[in-house]
Design an enzyme around this catalytic site. Structure first.
Site, PDB file in Angstrom:
ATOM      1  N   GLY A 143     -12.831  11.188 -31.506  1.00 16.54           N
ATOM      2  CA  GLY A 143     -13.258  11.607 -32.461  1.00 16.54           C
ATOM      3  C   GLY A 143     -12.309  12.551 -32.923  1.00 16.54           C
TER       4      GLY A 143
ATOM      5  N   GLU B 155      -8.362  22.234 -26.673  1.00 22.72           N
ATOM      6  CA  GLU B 155      -8.649  21.292 -25.705  1.00 22.72           C
ATOM      7  C   GLU B 155      -8.896  22.204 -24.298  1.00 22.72           C
ATOM      8  OE1 GLU B 155      -9.545  18.213 -25.117  1.00 22.72           O
ATOM      9  OE2 GLU B 155      -9.751  19.041 -22.894  1.00 22.72           O
TER      10      GLU B 155
ATOM     11  N   ASN C  88     -10.547   6.268 -18.811  1.00 18.51           N
ATOM     12  CA  ASN C  88     -11.360   5.239 -18.992  1.00 18.51           C
ATOM     13  C   ASN C  88     -10.621   4.079 -18.669  1.00 18.51           C
ATOM     14  OD1 ASN C  88     -10.153   4.457 -21.423  1.00 18.51           O
ATOM     15  ND2 ASN C  88     -11.454   5.630 -22.637  1.00 18.51           N
ATOM     16  N   GLY C  89     -11.434   2.676 -18.747  1.00 18.78           N
ATOM     17  CA  GLY C  89     -10.819   1.545 -18.263  1.00 18.78           C
ATOM     18  C   GLY C  89     -10.244   0.920 -19.429  1.00 18.78           C
TER      19      GLY C  89
ATOM     20  N   VAL D 151     -13.559  26.291 -26.094  1.00 18.29           N
ATOM     21  CA  VAL D 151     -14.301  26.974 -27.259  1.00 18.29           C
ATOM     22  C   VAL D 151     -15.637  27.401 -26.529  1.00 18.29           C
ATOM     23  CG1 VAL D 151     -15.509  26.815 -29.468  1.00 18.29           C
ATOM     24  CG2 VAL D 151     -13.104  25.932 -29.124  1.00 18.29           C
TER      25      VAL D 151
ATOM     26  N   GLU E 288     -19.876  -5.636 -17.424  1.00 16.96           N
ATOM     27  CA  GLU E 288     -18.492  -5.595 -17.393  1.00 16.96           C
ATOM     28  C   GLU E 288     -18.093  -6.161 -15.614  1.00 16.96           C
ATOM     29  OE1 GLU E 288     -16.892  -1.714 -18.161  1.00 16.96           O
ATOM     30  OE2 GLU E 288     -15.477  -1.669 -16.428  1.00 16.96           O
TER      31      GLU E 288
ATOM     32  N   HIS F 114     -20.645   6.753 -20.225  1.00 15.93           N
ATOM     33  CA  HIS F 114     -20.802   6.623 -21.666  1.00 15.93           C
ATOM     34  C   HIS F 114     -21.807   7.453 -22.234  1.00 15.93           C
ATOM     35  CE1 HIS F 114     -19.577   2.007 -20.963  1.00 15.93           C
ATOM     36  NE2 HIS F 114     -18.388   2.901 -20.748  1.00 15.93           N
TER      37      HIS F 114
ATOM     38  N   GLY G 134     -18.527  11.180 -30.197  1.00 17.71           N
ATOM     39  CA  GLY G 134     -19.920  10.126 -29.429  1.00 17.71           C
ATOM     40  C   GLY G 134     -21.199  10.891 -29.696  1.00 17.71           C
TER      41      GLY G 134
ATOM     42  N   ASN H 101     -19.119  -1.173 -24.566  1.00 19.98           N
ATOM     43  CA  ASN H 101     -18.176   0.148 -24.155  1.00 19.98           C
ATOM     44  C   ASN H 101     -18.055   1.009 -25.419  1.00 19.98           C
ATOM     45  OD1 ASN H 101     -17.719  -2.405 -22.685  1.00 19.98           O
ATOM     46  ND2 ASN H 101     -16.880  -1.098 -21.133  1.00 19.98           N
TER      47      ASN H 101
HETATM   48  P1  FAE Z   1     -14.206  12.627 -25.325  1.00 19.32           P
HETATM   49  O1  FAE Z   1     -13.084  11.470 -25.249  1.00 19.32           O
HETATM   50  O2  FAE Z   1     -15.046  12.916 -24.252  1.00 19.32           O
HETATM   51  O3  FAE Z   1     -13.265  13.812 -25.793  1.00 19.32           O
HETATM   52  C1  FAE Z   1     -13.857  15.149 -25.742  1.00 19.32           C
HETATM   53  C2  FAE Z   1     -12.723  16.559 -25.533  1.00 19.32           C
HETATM   54  O4  FAE Z   1     -13.181  17.669 -25.725  1.00 19.32           O
HETATM   55  C3  FAE Z   1     -12.428  16.183 -23.917  1.00 19.32           C
HETATM   56  O5  FAE Z   1     -10.888  16.234 -23.868  1.00 19.32           O
HETATM   57  C4  FAE Z   1     -12.949  17.420 -23.549  1.00 19.32           C
HETATM   58  O6  FAE Z   1     -12.055  18.247 -22.395  1.00 19.32           O
HETATM   59  C5  FAE Z   1     -12.952  18.440 -24.683  1.00 19.32           C
HETATM   60  N1  FAE Z   1     -13.975  19.536 -24.348  1.00 19.32           N
HETATM   61  C6  FAE Z   1     -15.238  19.610 -24.163  1.00 19.32           C
HETATM   62  N2  FAE Z   1     -15.721  20.670 -24.343  1.00 19.32           N
HETATM   63  C7  FAE Z   1     -14.969  21.567 -24.852  1.00 19.32           C
HETATM   64  C8  FAE Z   1     -14.832  23.014 -25.352  1.00 19.32           C
HETATM   65  N3  FAE Z   1     -15.793  23.823 -25.411  1.00 19.32           N
HETATM   66  N4  FAE Z   1     -13.682  23.463 -25.923  1.00 19.32           N
HETATM   67  C9  FAE Z   1     -12.472  22.682 -25.808  1.00 19.32           C
HETATM   68  N5  FAE Z   1     -12.513  21.286 -25.642  1.00 19.32           N
HETATM   69  C10 FAE Z   1     -13.536  20.732 -25.133  1.00 19.32           C
HETATM   70  O7  FAE Z   1     -14.816  12.476 -26.475  1.00 19.32           O
HETATM   71  N6  FAE Z   1     -15.344   3.587 -23.314  1.00 19.32           N
HETATM   72  C11 FAE Z   1     -14.836   2.431 -23.599  1.00 19.32           C
HETATM   73  O8  FAE Z   1     -15.070   2.035 -24.526  1.00 19.32           O
HETATM   74  N7  FAE Z   1     -14.285   1.452 -22.699  1.00 19.32           N
HETATM   75  C12 FAE Z   1     -13.960   1.873 -21.371  1.00 19.32           C
HETATM   76  O9  FAE Z   1     -13.462   1.133 -20.602  1.00 19.32           O
HETATM   77  C13 FAE Z   1     -14.400   3.065 -20.966  1.00 19.32           C
HETATM   78  N8  FAE Z   1     -14.347   3.383 -19.500  1.00 19.32           N
HETATM   79  C14 FAE Z   1     -14.758   4.664 -19.228  1.00 19.32           C
HETATM   80  C15 FAE Z   1     -14.608   5.016 -17.683  1.00 19.32           C
HETATM   81  C16 FAE Z   1     -14.660   6.044 -17.176  1.00 19.32           C
HETATM   82  C17 FAE Z   1     -14.441   6.694 -15.963  1.00 19.32           C
HETATM   83  C18 FAE Z   1     -15.392   7.252 -18.313  1.00 19.32           C
HETATM   84  C19 FAE Z   1     -15.625   8.689 -17.822  1.00 19.32           C
HETATM   85  C20 FAE Z   1     -15.511   6.886 -19.729  1.00 19.32           C
HETATM   86  C21 FAE Z   1     -15.376   5.655 -19.908  1.00 19.32           C
HETATM   87  N9  FAE Z   1     -15.535   5.118 -21.467  1.00 19.32           N
HETATM   88  C22 FAE Z   1     -15.355   3.850 -21.970  1.00 19.32           C
HETATM   89  C23 FAE Z   1     -16.182   6.104 -22.198  1.00 19.32           C
HETATM   90  C24 FAE Z   1     -15.105   6.775 -23.337  1.00 19.32           C
HETATM   91  O10 FAE Z   1     -13.930   7.298 -22.611  1.00 19.32           O
HETATM   92  C25 FAE Z   1     -15.730   7.936 -24.025  1.00 19.32           C
HETATM   93  O11 FAE Z   1     -16.834   7.295 -24.547  1.00 19.32           O
HETATM   94  C26 FAE Z   1     -14.986   8.546 -24.935  1.00 19.32           C
HETATM   95  O12 FAE Z   1     -13.945   8.990 -24.452  1.00 19.32           O
HETATM   96  C27 FAE Z   1     -15.851   9.622 -26.052  1.00 19.32           C
HETATM   97  O13 FAE Z   1     -15.093   9.862 -27.017  1.00 19.32           O
HETATM   98  P2  FAE Z   1     -15.415  11.517 -27.647  1.00 19.32           P
HETATM   99  O14 FAE Z   1     -14.346  11.540 -28.668  1.00 19.32           O
HETATM  100  O15 FAE Z   1     -16.757  11.485 -28.171  1.00 19.32           O
END
Ligand code: FAE
Length: 542
Positions: A61, A80, A158-159, A289, A398, A483, A511, A521
Site C-alpha cells: 500500500g 519504515e 513472501n512467496g 512511527v 497452495e 495474511h 491490508g 493470497n
Molecule cells: P506490509 O507489506 O506488511 O508493509 C507494512 C510495512 O510497514 C512493513 O514494512 C512494516 O515494517 C512497516 N511498519 C509497521 N509498523 C510501522 C511503524 N509503526 N512505523 C514504521 N513502519 C512500520 O503491508 N501474499 C501474497 O499475496 N502471496 C504470497 O505468496 C504471500 N506469501 C507470504 C509469505 C509470508 C511468509 C508472509 C509473512 C506473507 C505472505 N503474503 C503473501 C502476505 C503479503 O506479504 C501481505 O499481505 C502484504 O505484504 C501486506 O501488504 P501491506 O501493504 O498491507
C-alpha cells in the site's frame, strides 16, 4: 488481466507462457519521470522537518501511494521501522536462507520461530542474536502473525504468489467497490507494475525442482479437484538459469522466508525503484512511527523513534506532515489507530477502528506420501500452483514447498479458507499495548474446510496426515497467519477510498482496509485497491 487469467487450469500439457514486465531497478523507470531532486535524496528524516506527505510503512500500500503521489508531483517521505536491506552481510549475501537462519532472519528475537517448527517430531528452532531481522513473528494471545520488516514490507519475505481473485468472489470481499473498474483497470495496473508472470509449463514438467508440485497435481486431479497454476512475481527466466548454473541460486537455494537474494521482484525492484527514480520519494529505514496527532493549520505532528539494529531507540523525532498515509500493514496500522484513538491523540476516529480483522483463513498441513511418491530433495522455494475447492468446500490450497534439502516424502500445503471469524484490536491501558481478540479455536472452520480437500485425497491415495511438522502428533498448523487483513475496514473505519473518518488528511492504504479475507493470497488485491484509492485521492484531495 482478467479475473480468469490469474489462475490457469492445469492439464499437465503445454500452455502458453504469460508475458510479464521485467521489473528490475532503474530499468523499469517509467519514461518521463522527473530527474532526481536533492530534497528527496537527502538522508533520514530530520527532527523538526515538515513534509507534504508522510507514508508510514513501505509495503504494497505504501509503495503504491508513494509512486503515484510522486508521479503527480508531490514530495513524499516514507518511514519504515525495518532495515533498508541493501547491504550484504559478511557472507556477501543480503539475506540468509531458510535452512541456516542467522541474525538476519527474525525481528528482535533471540530464538527463531519457524512457522513449521518441528521435523520428525523434533523442534527445529534455534538461538540467534537479537537483531532487526526481516521476518517478524508477532505473537498475540491466540495467533502468531508473520510479517515482513524492512524497505519492501511483506514483499521481502513472501512467496510472491500473485493471485487475482475470481471475479465472482470479489463482491463478497469488497461489496462497495466497483468490480468492473477493479478488473478492467486496477488489477491489470497492479499486475503489470508488480511484474507478475507464470512458470513456463514445459519447464515445470521437466525440472526436478517442481516434482513436489507435480505430485501435488497428480493427487489433486486423481481426487477430482481443479488444479491451477498460480502466477508469481519471481523472474522465471532467472529460475531457469539458476537450474542451469549460470546465475547464483536463490529460489533454488531455499531463499524465501528470510528474504530472497536474486530472482524475486520484491517492491524494492518494482514500485519502490520507480518511486525513488522520480526523485520525489525519500525513505527513512529503522524509523518507527509511534504517534500521529493534529498539529493545527491542517497539519499532523508525527512522532518517530529511530532504531539501532539491536532494536534500541537511538533518537526520537517529531516532524509535521500535511497528509499522512497509514501503510504499516493490517497489524501495524490497526495497532497505531487503536492506540491513537484510545489515548486521545486522534479522538475523532470512529468506533470501527480496530474491528474486522481476519487471518485470511490460513491453515497449514502436510500429508505423508508413499515411498513410491517422493516429492524431491531439491525444491524451488517459490510455489507455483494450488488446488481450488473454494466454491464446493471453502478452501484454496497452495501446494507449498518444503525445501529442507532432503527427501521428506511430504506434500505440504497452505490453505486459504472462508473462515467466518473476525477479531478486534483493543487498547490495553494497563499493559500499554494493543491486544487482539483472536482465539486459536477459531481456526476450526478453516481446518474443516481444508479437510474437504485433504481427507478426500488421503482416502483416495491411501495416505495419512503428517503429525510431525507442527509439534508432537499435531496435524494442523493452526497457530499462525501469513495474511493479516482488516482492522481499518474500507467503508467502515474509512470512507470508500480509505479516508479516515474524523481527521481530514489521514488515510489508510494497506491490508487493514480489507475485511479479513481475500479468498486467495492477498497482495495483488492490496496493491490494486491502493491503485484505485490513490487515483481518487490525487484527483480530489490534492
Ligand atoms: P506490509 O507489506 O506488511 O508493509 C507494512 C510495512 O510497514 C512493513 O514494512 C512494516 O515494517 C512497516 N511498519 C509497521 N509498523 C510501522 C511503524 N509503526 N512505523 C514504521 N513502519 C512500520 O503491508 N501474499 C501474497 O499475496 N502471496 C504470497 O505468496 C504471500 N506469501 C507470504 C509469505 C509470508 C511468509 C508472509 C509473512 C506473507 C505472505 N503474503 C503473501 C502476505 C503479503 O506479504 C501481505 O499481505 C502484504 O505484504 C501486506 O501488504 P501491506 O501493504 O498491507
Amino acid at each position: 488481466m482478467s479475473d480468469t487469467s490469474s489462475l490457469r487450469p492445469s492439464s499437465g500439457g503445454r500452455l502458453s507462457r504469460r508475458g510479464f514486465i521485467a521489473g528490475t531497478g532503474a530499468a523499469v523507470v517509467l519514461g518521463g519521470t522527473a530527474p532526481a531532486r536533492a530534497s528527496a535524496a537527502a538522508g533520514p528524516i530530520a527532527d523538526g522537518a515538515h513534509v507534504p506527505v508522510l507514508v508510514i510503512g513501505t509495503g504494497y500500500g505504501g509503495a503504491v501511494a508513494a509512486l503515484r503521489l510522486a508521479q503527480a508531483g508531490v514530495d513524499v517521505h516514507m518511514v519504515e521501522m525495518g532495515m533498508a536491506w541493501d547491504t550484504p552481510g559478511p557472507d556477501g549475501k543480503i539475506f540468509c536462507n531458510t535452512r541456516e537462519p542467522d541474525y538476519r532472519s527474525y525481528w528482535l528475537r533471540t530464538r527463531t520461530k519457524a512457522p513449521l517448527n518441528y521435523f520428525l517430531g523434533f523442534p527445529i528452532d534455534r538461538d540467534i542474536p537479537r537483531h532487526t531481522g526481516v521476518l517478524d513473528a508477532e505473537e498475540f494471545a491466540g495467533i502468531t502473525v508473520y510479517q515482513g520488516r524492512g524497505v519492501g514490507g511483506g514483499s521481502l519475505v513472501n512467496g510472491g504468489m500473485a493471485v487475482t481473485p475470481k471475479r465472482e468472489n470479489f463482491a463478497s470481499v469488497l461489496p462497495t467497490v466497483n468490480a468492473a473498474e477493479m478488473y478492467d483497470v486496477y488489477y491489470p495496473r497492479a499486475n503489470a507494475a508488480l511484474g507478475v508472470g507464470s512458470v513456463d509449463p514445459a519447464w515445470f514438467e521437466s525440472t526436478p525442482y517442481y516434482q513436489y508440485a507435480r505430485v501435488g497435481r497428480k493427487h489433486a486431479q486423481r481426487s477430482g479437484f481443479p488444479f491451477v497454476f498460480v502466477p508469481d512475481v519471481y523472474d522465471w527466466d532467472h529460475m531457469k538459469q539458476e537450474e542451469a548454473g549460470t546465475v547464483p541460486k536463490s529460489a533454488l537455494a531455499a531463499e524465501i522466508l528470510y528474504g530472497n537474494n536474486h530472482g524475486k521482484k520484491s517492491l524494492q525492484k518494482t514500485y519502490l525503484a520507480q518511486a525513488r527514480a522520480t526523485g520525489r520519494v525519500a525513505i527513512s529505514p529503522l524509523h518507527r512511527v509511534t504517534s500521529v496527532a493534529p498539529a493545527g493549520s491542517g497539519r499532523y505532528a508525527v512522532t518517530i523513534e529511530q532504531l539501532g539494529t539491536s532494536g534500541a531507540v537511538t533518537a526520537t523525532k517529531t516532524v509535521t506532515a500535511g497528509r499522512v498515509f497509514f501503510a504499516a500493514g493490517s497489524v501495524g496500522t490497526s495497532k497505531l489507530l487503536v492506540k491513537l484513538k484510545a489515548t486521545g491523540a486522534l479522538p475523532n476516529l470512529n468506533g470501527e477502528v480496530g474491528k474486522g480483522w481476519g487471518d485470511n483463513g490460513n491453515v497449514m498441513c502436510g500429508r505423508a506420501n508413499h515411498l513410491w511418491d517422493p516429492t524431491g530433495a531439491q525444491q524451488s522455494a517459490i510455489p507455483c500452483a494450488g488446488i481450488d475447492n473454494w466454491t464446493a468446500g471453502g478452501a484454496f490450497a497452495e501446494v507449498a514447498p518444503l525445501p529442507t534439502g532432503i527427501e521428506t516424502f511430504a506434500s505440504f500445503y497452505l490453505s486459504i479458507t472462508r473462515n467466518p471469524h473476525r477479531a478486534e484490536f483493543t487498547w490495553n491501558a494497563a499493559a500499554g499495548r494493543v491486544d487482539l481478540s483472536w482465539q486459536t479455536a477459531w481456526k476450526q472452520p478453516s481446518i474443516d474446510m481444508a479437510k474437504t480437500i485433504f481427507d478426500r485425497i488421503n482416502s483416495k491415495e491411501g495416505t495419512i496426515y503428517r503429525t510431525d511438522l507442527f509439534g508432537v502428533y499435531k496435524i494442523w498448523g493452526d497457530h499462525l497467519t501469513y495474511h493479516p487483513l482488516g482492522g481499518a475496514v474500507l467503508g467502515r473505519a474509512t470512507d470508500n477510498y480509505g479516508r479516515l473518518s474524523g481527521h481530514p488528511g489521514l488515510y489508510v492504504i494497506d491490508g487493514a482496509l480489507i475485511p479479513g479475507n481475500t479468498t486467495v493470497n492477498p497482495f495483488v488485491t492490496i496493491t490494486a485497491l491502493a491503485e484505485r484509492n490513490i487515483e481518487r485521492i490525487i484527483a480530489t484531495d490534492l
